[in-house]
Design a protein around this motif. Sequence first.
Motif, mmCIF file in Angstrom:
data_model
loop_
_atom_site.group_PDB
_atom_site.id
_atom_site.type_symbol
_atom_site.label_atom_id
_atom_site.label_comp_id
_atom_site.label_asym_id
_atom_site.label_seq_id
_atom_site.Cartn_x
_atom_site.Cartn_y
_atom_site.Cartn_z
ATOM 1 N N LYS A 293 -9.231 -11.268 3.314
ATOM 2 C CA LYS A 293 -10.474 -11.649 3.968
ATOM 3 C C LYS A 293 -11.441 -12.097 2.879
ATOM 4 O O LYS A 293 -11.647 -11.383 1.895
ATOM 5 C CB LYS A 293 -11.036 -10.438 4.712
ATOM 6 C CG LYS A 293 -12.055 -10.793 5.767
ATOM 7 C CD LYS A 293 -12.409 -9.539 6.544
ATOM 8 C CE LYS A 293 -13.790 -9.712 7.148
ATOM 9 N NZ LYS A 293 -14.336 -8.432 7.603
ATOM 10 N N ILE A 294 -11.982 -13.275 3.071
ATOM 11 C CA ILE A 294 -12.878 -13.809 2.051
ATOM 12 C C ILE A 294 -14.259 -14.011 2.665
ATOM 13 O O ILE A 294 -14.402 -14.665 3.703
ATOM 14 C CB ILE A 294 -12.346 -15.149 1.503
ATOM 15 C CG1 ILE A 294 -10.996 -14.909 0.822
ATOM 16 C CG2 ILE A 294 -13.331 -15.766 0.513
ATOM 17 C CD1 ILE A 294 -10.209 -16.156 0.594
ATOM 18 N N SER A 295 -15.230 -13.381 2.057
ATOM 19 C CA SER A 295 -16.606 -13.608 2.502
ATOM 20 C C SER A 295 -17.455 -13.839 1.248
ATOM 21 O O SER A 295 -16.919 -13.875 0.140
ATOM 22 C CB SER A 295 -17.110 -12.404 3.309
ATOM 23 O OG SER A 295 -16.782 -11.211 2.658
ATOM 24 N N SER A 296 -18.719 -13.935 1.448
ATOM 25 C CA SER A 296 -19.590 -14.324 0.343
ATOM 26 C C SER A 296 -19.381 -13.422 -0.876
ATOM 27 O O SER A 296 -19.640 -12.215 -0.834
ATOM 28 C CB SER A 296 -21.044 -14.250 0.821
ATOM 29 O OG SER A 296 -21.872 -14.578 -0.255
ATOM 30 N N ASN A 297 -18.855 -13.984 -1.951
ATOM 31 C CA ASN A 297 -18.622 -13.299 -3.218
ATOM 32 C C ASN A 297 -17.729 -12.065 -3.126
ATOM 33 O O ASN A 297 -17.794 -11.178 -3.966
ATOM 34 C CB ASN A 297 -19.959 -12.896 -3.868
ATOM 35 C CG ASN A 297 -20.720 -14.130 -4.319
ATOM 36 O OD1 ASN A 297 -20.107 -15.167 -4.603
ATOM 37 N ND2 ASN A 297 -22.040 -14.032 -4.349
ATOM 38 N N LEU A 298 -16.944 -11.988 -2.070
ATOM 39 C CA LEU A 298 -16.092 -10.806 -1.911
ATOM 40 C C LEU A 298 -14.728 -11.194 -1.358
ATOM 41 O O LEU A 298 -14.625 -11.970 -0.409
ATOM 42 C CB LEU A 298 -16.772 -9.802 -0.957
ATOM 43 C CG LEU A 298 -16.024 -8.490 -0.729
ATOM 44 C CD1 LEU A 298 -15.999 -7.655 -2.008
ATOM 45 C CD2 LEU A 298 -16.674 -7.704 0.403
ATOM 46 N N LEU A 299 -13.686 -10.674 -2.008
ATOM 47 C CA LEU A 299 -12.334 -10.852 -1.482
ATOM 48 C C LEU A 299 -11.786 -9.466 -1.149
ATOM 49 O O LEU A 299 -11.826 -8.558 -1.993
ATOM 50 C CB LEU A 299 -11.444 -11.537 -2.521
ATOM 51 C CG LEU A 299 -10.021 -11.876 -2.080
ATOM 52 C CD1 LEU A 299 -9.566 -13.167 -2.737
ATOM 53 C CD2 LEU A 299 -9.033 -10.776 -2.390
ATOM 54 N N GLU A 300 -11.344 -9.312 0.103
ATOM 55 C CA GLU A 300 -10.811 -8.012 0.512
ATOM 56 C C GLU A 300 -9.351 -8.181 0.911
ATOM 57 O O GLU A 300 -8.947 -9.210 1.452
ATOM 58 C CB GLU A 300 -11.581 -7.471 1.708
ATOM 59 C CG GLU A 300 -13.000 -7.072 1.374
ATOM 60 C CD GLU A 300 -13.792 -6.818 2.641
ATOM 61 O OE1 GLU A 300 -13.956 -5.659 2.997
ATOM 62 O OE2 GLU A 300 -14.199 -7.813 3.273
ATOM 63 N N ILE A 301 -8.589 -7.154 0.634
ATOM 64 C CA ILE A 301 -7.177 -7.172 1.013
ATOM 65 C C ILE A 301 -6.901 -5.946 1.881
ATOM 66 O O ILE A 301 -7.254 -4.823 1.502
ATOM 67 C CB ILE A 301 -6.263 -7.141 -0.232
ATOM 68 C CG1 ILE A 301 -6.568 -8.347 -1.127
ATOM 69 C CG2 ILE A 301 -4.798 -7.158 0.175
ATOM 70 C CD1 ILE A 301 -5.872 -8.320 -2.451
ATOM 71 N N PHE A 302 -6.322 -6.193 3.046
ATOM 72 C CA PHE A 302 -5.966 -5.096 3.945
ATOM 73 C C PHE A 302 -4.454 -5.065 4.118
ATOM 74 O O PHE A 302 -3.820 -6.112 4.230
ATOM 75 C CB PHE A 302 -6.567 -5.297 5.343
ATOM 76 C CG PHE A 302 -8.061 -5.357 5.363
ATOM 77 C CD1 PHE A 302 -8.800 -4.212 5.568
ATOM 78 C CD2 PHE A 302 -8.725 -6.570 5.185
ATOM 79 C CE1 PHE A 302 -10.188 -4.273 5.601
ATOM 80 C CE2 PHE A 302 -10.099 -6.638 5.203
ATOM 81 C CZ PHE A 302 -10.841 -5.484 5.418
ATOM 82 N N ALA A 303 -3.922 -3.865 4.168
ATOM 83 C CA ALA A 303 -2.508 -3.731 4.535
ATOM 84 C C ALA A 303 -2.394 -2.481 5.375
ATOM 85 O O ALA A 303 -3.161 -1.533 5.215
ATOM 86 C CB ALA A 303 -1.630 -3.616 3.303
ATOM 87 N N ALA A 304 -1.454 -2.485 6.307
ATOM 88 C CA ALA A 304 -1.289 -1.310 7.172
ATOM 89 C C ALA A 304 0.131 -1.290 7.703
ATOM 90 O O ALA A 304 0.748 -2.327 7.928
ATOM 91 C CB ALA A 304 -2.276 -1.367 8.332
ATOM 92 N N SER A 305 0.658 -0.090 7.878
ATOM 93 C CA SER A 305 1.909 0.038 8.632
ATOM 94 C C SER A 305 1.751 1.246 9.538
ATOM 95 O O SER A 305 1.186 2.266 9.139
ATOM 96 C CB SER A 305 3.102 0.179 7.702
ATOM 97 O OG SER A 305 3.048 1.408 7.036
ATOM 98 N N SER A 306 2.235 1.086 10.759
ATOM 99 C CA SER A 306 1.968 2.105 11.774
ATOM 100 C C SER A 306 2.542 3.455 11.385
ATOM 101 O O SER A 306 1.988 4.491 11.715
ATOM 102 C CB SER A 306 2.533 1.648 13.110
ATOM 103 O OG SER A 306 3.898 1.336 12.948
ATOM 104 N N ASP A 307 3.661 3.447 10.669
ATOM 105 C CA ASP A 307 4.267 4.743 10.371
ATOM 106 C C ASP A 307 3.837 5.330 9.029
ATOM 107 O O ASP A 307 4.285 6.397 8.666
ATOM 108 C CB ASP A 307 5.796 4.653 10.449
ATOM 109 C CG ASP A 307 6.311 3.391 9.773
ATOM 110 O OD1 ASP A 307 5.481 2.622 9.270
ATOM 111 O OD2 ASP A 307 7.531 3.192 9.772
ATOM 112 N N PHE A 308 2.986 4.621 8.301
ATOM 113 C CA PHE A 308 2.540 5.216 7.036
ATOM 114 C C PHE A 308 1.029 5.316 6.929
ATOM 115 O O PHE A 308 0.476 6.398 6.925
ATOM 116 C CB PHE A 308 3.109 4.437 5.846
ATOM 117 C CG PHE A 308 2.786 5.035 4.521
ATOM 118 C CD1 PHE A 308 3.440 6.180 4.095
ATOM 119 C CD2 PHE A 308 1.806 4.491 3.719
ATOM 120 C CE1 PHE A 308 3.135 6.766 2.886
ATOM 121 C CE2 PHE A 308 1.488 5.069 2.492
ATOM 122 C CZ PHE A 308 2.165 6.207 2.088
#
Lengths: 374, 597
Positions: A293-308
């Motif tokens: 996800k990229i927004s003003s001056n910020l890059l975010e990374i999300f990861a998810a798995s239902s079983d962890f």
Amino acid sequence: MKFKINRDHFANGLAQVLNVVGSKATMPILSNVLIEAEKDQISLSTTNLDLGIRCKIKAEVKETGSVTLPVKRLATIVRELPSVDVTFDGAPNHQVKLTSGGSTFKIMGIGKEEFPPLPEFGDEKAYTLEQSELISMLRSVSYAQSTDETRYILNGVYFNFRDEKLTLVATDGRRLALIAKEMEVPTACAGAIILPAKTVSELNRLLDKGSKVKINFNERRAAFQIATDKDTSGLIDHVYLYSKVVEGNYPNYQQVVPKETHQRIKLERELLLQCVHRAQLVCSEKSNSVKIKISSNLLEIFAASSDFGEAHESMAIGYSGPDLQVAFNPAFLMDPLKALTKDEVFFEVKDEVSPGVFKTLESFICVIMPVRMN
Amino acid sequence: MAKVRILPDRVANQIAAGEVIERPAAVVKELVENALDAGATRIEVEFRHGGRSLMRIEDNGSGMTRDDALLALERHATSKIAEAADLDRLHTFGFRGEALPSIASVSRFELQTRVTDSDVGTEILINGGKFVHVRDCGRPVGTRMEVTHLFNSVPARRKFLKTDATEAAHIVHCVRLYALASPQVAFTLIEDGRVIFRSPECSTLAERVTEIFGQQIAESLIAIDSVEPGLKLSGLIGRPGVGRATRHEMIVFVNGRPVDSRTLNYALIESYHESLPKGRYPLAFVFFECDPAAVDVNVHPAKREVRFRSEPQVRSFVIRSVLQRLREVGAPVVPVVEAQAIRPGAEATLPSGLAPLVVPAPVPRFFAATSPAPIRAALVVPVAITVPQSPVASELSNRDARPEISMTSWRFIGLAHGSYALFETSAGLVLLDRRAAHERIWFDRLVAQFASGAVTSQRLLLPIPLELDPIAAALLIDRTKFLGSHGFEIGEFGRNFFRIEAVPTWMEPADAEPFVRDVLGALRDGRLPENNLALAREELARIAAAKAIRLPAAPAEVALRALVAELFATRTPLTSPSGRPTFIELNHGELARRFQK
């Protein structure tokens, strides 16, 4: 034939050719190495018919001649010989006596006649490159080769000599890596080959033994003469690598590379690599994607798995465009970041269905198709 | 022009015989039924030359008095029913009173019988329908009937008999059926003076099956016993994965009568839909019982067919029962590799301090994935069962029937021919088919993924072109949305020309085209029903599982162990989604037998 040789030189030479052996039980000769003693040097050759390697080592040749011996076994024996001085004595019945210090080995060989000769090249298209340059180019793209054997066209690296440059391309249909280098390409010598993955990995291993590498090719085969002037353990002249090429038409990669740039973000390569790597630790086989996800001056990374569980990473960037969100297979992001050596990379994105593109200043491009959650 | 007249009895009997007595086996059938109806506990059947020259059926049943015996040879004379309403409460095999006169009219027929109260027996001899004599004879209580020169009086019929061997096979089959139907009765079958089988009174059907069909078949069967109000299904059915190329070993009894019931046969085949490959038939020796009023046996002259009042009810009952049983035995020896088995949820209830001692790392995760299922199962079952034309064996139903896991450890020995992993187990040796096991795991994984709706699709750099014929193209356009929701983005790119622009993340791009073609094939066959999402997804997963697998050439031992653990975490580990067995076990007995120890 008879020669005296340094054990470590001999072992080093054998190690160069060891990987290329035939698996076909129908031709036992293919698991042998051809040893030819000439004046002041011996040459070692192996082949599996698709790929062949020959290297030369200095030796004190007393009597010229040739024989073939099982390469795996021979390499193991030579490595473990007790003394640095090794005497190699071949009898006419293809039996070889190997003496070193207090140990003596007698090994049964096969005559040279059965060994398929490595084709030599004549007037094919020829180029000379710096080894260090070729190896870094190969490393920049080779991870993107397809490993799926049903798409054999993609099981290799595409070498394209055209338009005054050499372009290397690899793709597996989901991402594509490309690197180009300007060089002189005479019209008569323009052409392209697909170098098989196995040859690419052998090249990766063999390169960096000297300064220059000479490439010869036609539409069926290619050969590399790898100079060994930097080698200190006995290799002389050059290592000769011969390979068949993958025959077929490589997909038109130019149309895949996005022509226009939408949002270009300058990133610190190491930092991004670490963030993606940490985020993907929570991914599983079932949900193997990270969302960027990229927004003003910020890059975010999300990861998810239902079983962890979930992971969230953020890093500061210089960016002032609209907010963006796009998901990728984390391995596809990490591979180019790992292969590159520059500190800074450029990342170009547009929206969640358009590819993400890594670029560097040295005409490297890696196009990665996004994944989408339904 | 001929005048209309009533046919003499003899001719009428011969005509009736044409229907009832079509071949020697039919004589044996009628007479064995009579013996059973007479309450015999010992029946001996002997025949020669395929029944052509001699058939003798002897029993120790109640026998007949002389008057009854004479009357029994008249048409429509029977002790089994008295009025039409009795047809609705039949408990006997026979009821029409046609068999004896029919047989007597086409053969040389000798009957000897004695009842307990009488000192002497009666002997009656009829030849080709003509009465020869009635006289006293000595014999134990019971009846003995001897049929010789069958079809002597109807040469046409004689010509239509098959070879002796064929006719003999029919007789043997027939006697076997009745022997199975009545395990408590001792049977002896003699052909040309040689005993084919002799089975004493057996207390259970399983014993009888062993006696008649042999140990090997008996070992591949499991008992089934299921009761619902008014319906009962009992007997033996084949283990999952054990199948035959023909239906000959699918034997069905309705209220004790061996019948050929389409309804029951199809219900059985359908129940095995995922435990056997297509075109294979299950083994079954099952007794279906219901209120005699709910079944009509008076359909076929030889009573081979029956009709149920409520076919759908019978069908769904059988399928439910068999499926439930198959799922129960789904995992008899579950190797949670070298570890204690964990029940779903067990981890949560353990005090945290104790858990690490017995909980192996890789196992619990797989259980976690299956736990939310029972809720859905309740919704799916009724839908699946009431749609008659669809395969009912819904993968999603009955998840809660997971068997308890036993604790066995498998020791890995090696990999044969790259495809079969060999394990030593406490019970013997196991050969695991890697592909089948992978398919099962993938299938379960995909079904779960489809159900959860969390499908990720990877867009392709190089879209895959797909050219189709007009019918397939129309089908594809129709179902683009369905495929889209399962990870495929397919765009139209001209007339009958498409491009696959994205594939699910688990699929290699190279597999996409053959996969889509397979799906279209399934669509054409109606295997992806539009109105039943669960079934359609299941079929999609089945096709995908068969395609998705790339087996590593040289897997590490750890990988194979993980494979086994994962396989046994699935709901039906014994078979692949297409019904092939995932592993076979050679037990100690089998090994000892092979080595003649």
